[in-house]
Design a protein around this motif. Sequence first.
Motif, PDB file in Angstrom:
ATOM      1  N   ALA A  26       1.216  -1.147   0.078  1.00  0.00           N
ATOM      2  CA  ALA A  26       0.080  -0.124  -0.100  1.00  0.00           C
ATOM      3  C   ALA A  26       0.589   1.050   0.404  1.00  0.00           C
ATOM      4  N   GLN A  27       1.925   1.505   0.786  1.00  0.00           N
ATOM      5  CA  GLN A  27       2.955   2.107   0.170  1.00  0.00           C
ATOM      6  C   GLN A  27       3.298   2.825  -0.143  1.00  0.00           C
ATOM      7  N   LEU A  28       3.998   1.224  -1.228  1.00  0.00           N
ATOM      8  CA  LEU A  28       4.759   1.902  -2.461  1.00  0.00           C
ATOM      9  C   LEU A  28       3.443   2.049  -3.654  1.00  0.00           C
ATOM     10  N   ASN A  29       1.966   1.353  -3.678  1.00  0.00           N
ATOM     11  CA  ASN A  29       1.230   1.947  -4.598  1.00  0.00           C
ATOM     12  C   ASN A  29       0.895   3.505  -4.179  1.00  0.00           C
ATOM     13  N   GLN A  30       0.867   3.886  -3.184  1.00  0.00           N
ATOM     14  CA  GLN A  30       0.267   5.599  -3.081  1.00  0.00           C
ATOM     15  C   GLN A  30       1.648   6.486  -3.257  1.00  0.00           C
ATOM     16  N   PHE A  31       3.220   5.519  -2.601  1.00  0.00           N
ATOM     17  CA  PHE A  31       3.745   6.548  -3.340  1.00  0.00           C
ATOM     18  C   PHE A  31       4.240   6.947  -4.799  1.00  0.00           C
ATOM     19  N   PHE A  32       4.120   5.598  -6.195  1.00  0.00           N
ATOM     20  CA  PHE A  32       4.322   5.985  -7.383  1.00  0.00           C
ATOM     21  C   PHE A  32       2.914   6.612  -7.911  1.00  0.00           C
ATOM     22  N   LYS A  33       1.798   6.254  -7.181  1.00  0.00           N
ATOM     23  CA  LYS A  33       0.321   7.076  -7.330  1.00  0.00           C
ATOM     24  C   LYS A  33       0.884   9.133  -7.298  1.00  0.00           C
ATOM     25  N   THR A  34       1.908   9.223  -6.239  1.00  0.00           N
ATOM     26  CA  THR A  34       1.819  10.249  -5.570  1.00  0.00           C
ATOM     27  C   THR A  34       2.995  10.734  -6.715  1.00  0.00           C
ATOM     28  N   ARG A  35       3.411   9.991  -7.028  1.00  0.00           N
ATOM     29  CA  ARG A  35       4.945  10.226  -8.814  1.00  0.00           C
ATOM     30  C   ARG A  35       4.963  10.639  -9.221  1.00  0.00           C
ATOM     31  N   PRO A  37       0.852  11.459 -10.735  1.00  0.00           N
ATOM     32  CA  PRO A  37      -1.394  11.066 -10.576  1.00  0.00           C
ATOM     33  C   PRO A  37      -1.365  11.436 -11.660  1.00  0.00           C
ATOM     34  N   LEU A  38      -0.845  11.252 -12.924  1.00  0.00           N
ATOM     35  CA  LEU A  38      -1.659  11.613 -14.163  1.00  0.00           C
ATOM     36  C   LEU A  38      -2.318   9.886 -14.436  1.00  0.00           C
ATOM     37  N   HIS A  39      -1.943   9.218 -14.089  1.00  0.00           N
ATOM     38  CA  HIS A  39      -1.942   7.750 -14.524  1.00  0.00           C
ATOM     39  C   HIS A  39      -2.195   7.067 -12.761  1.00  0.00           C
ATOM     40  N   ALA A  40      -2.649   7.324 -12.259  1.00  0.00           N
ATOM     41  CA  ALA A  40      -2.380   6.709 -10.129  1.00  0.00           C
ATOM     42  C   ALA A  40      -3.843   5.690 -10.655  1.00  0.00           C
ATOM     43  N   ALA A  41      -4.678   5.736 -11.523  1.00  0.00           N
ATOM     44  CA  ALA A  41      -6.109   5.187 -11.134  1.00  0.00           C
ATOM     45  C   ALA A  41      -5.472   3.680 -11.972  1.00  0.00           C
TER      46      ALA A  41
END
Length: 219
Positions: A26-35, A37-41
Amino acid sequence: MRIMMWWLGAMLSLLVMPVEADELGAQLNQFFKTRDPLHAAGINVVVRTPEKQWPTCSAPQLSLPGNSRLWGNMSVAATCDRERRFLQVEVQVTGDYVVANRQIPRGSALTAGDIQIKQGRLDTLPARTVLDPQQIVEAVSVRDILPDQPVTLSMVRQAWRVKAGQPVLVIAQGDGFNVSSEGRALNNATAMQRVRVRMENGQIVSGSVNADGNILITL
């Protein structure tokens, strides 16, 4: 006394246990989603490092080298106090990308009918795959592109905004003044590229092509 020692040993072992898989994921997913955001979903991070080599704290500080790509296989630094461990991860991303709708011969100017949008794993596509069709509006193919082939930026170039021998308007701008004169382009150039111009008096100047095809020189 033995019970006390056993309890103390158990507590110490808990302190060095790696972070739980779900929690680290979950932490890694959030880290890369924040990095990105255009493709976070569409982001999903898979940890390839064996669990016994994971960080020992519950909330490690995650970081990447400054030149890291957005997706694919990479190494993430996970820091707990002064201890740093490196996690090998695969950042999977699902999203839209551009493919050829038909065979596009080399030298063709691309139209809306030549391309279509598909959805799939972006991290498995060739480098510089076009994700937004607006990136290649009025572009010209520099090689043959096959039907259903992902279009990359290396397969196309922007259309010439100015061609060699074409009459152009040169606009020189400076502090408090604006002067324009006519000349003739000496090389092909797309918008925002540099072009050399021979002025009517024979002088050769260099400037940037704007969206209107005029040559801008800042003094």
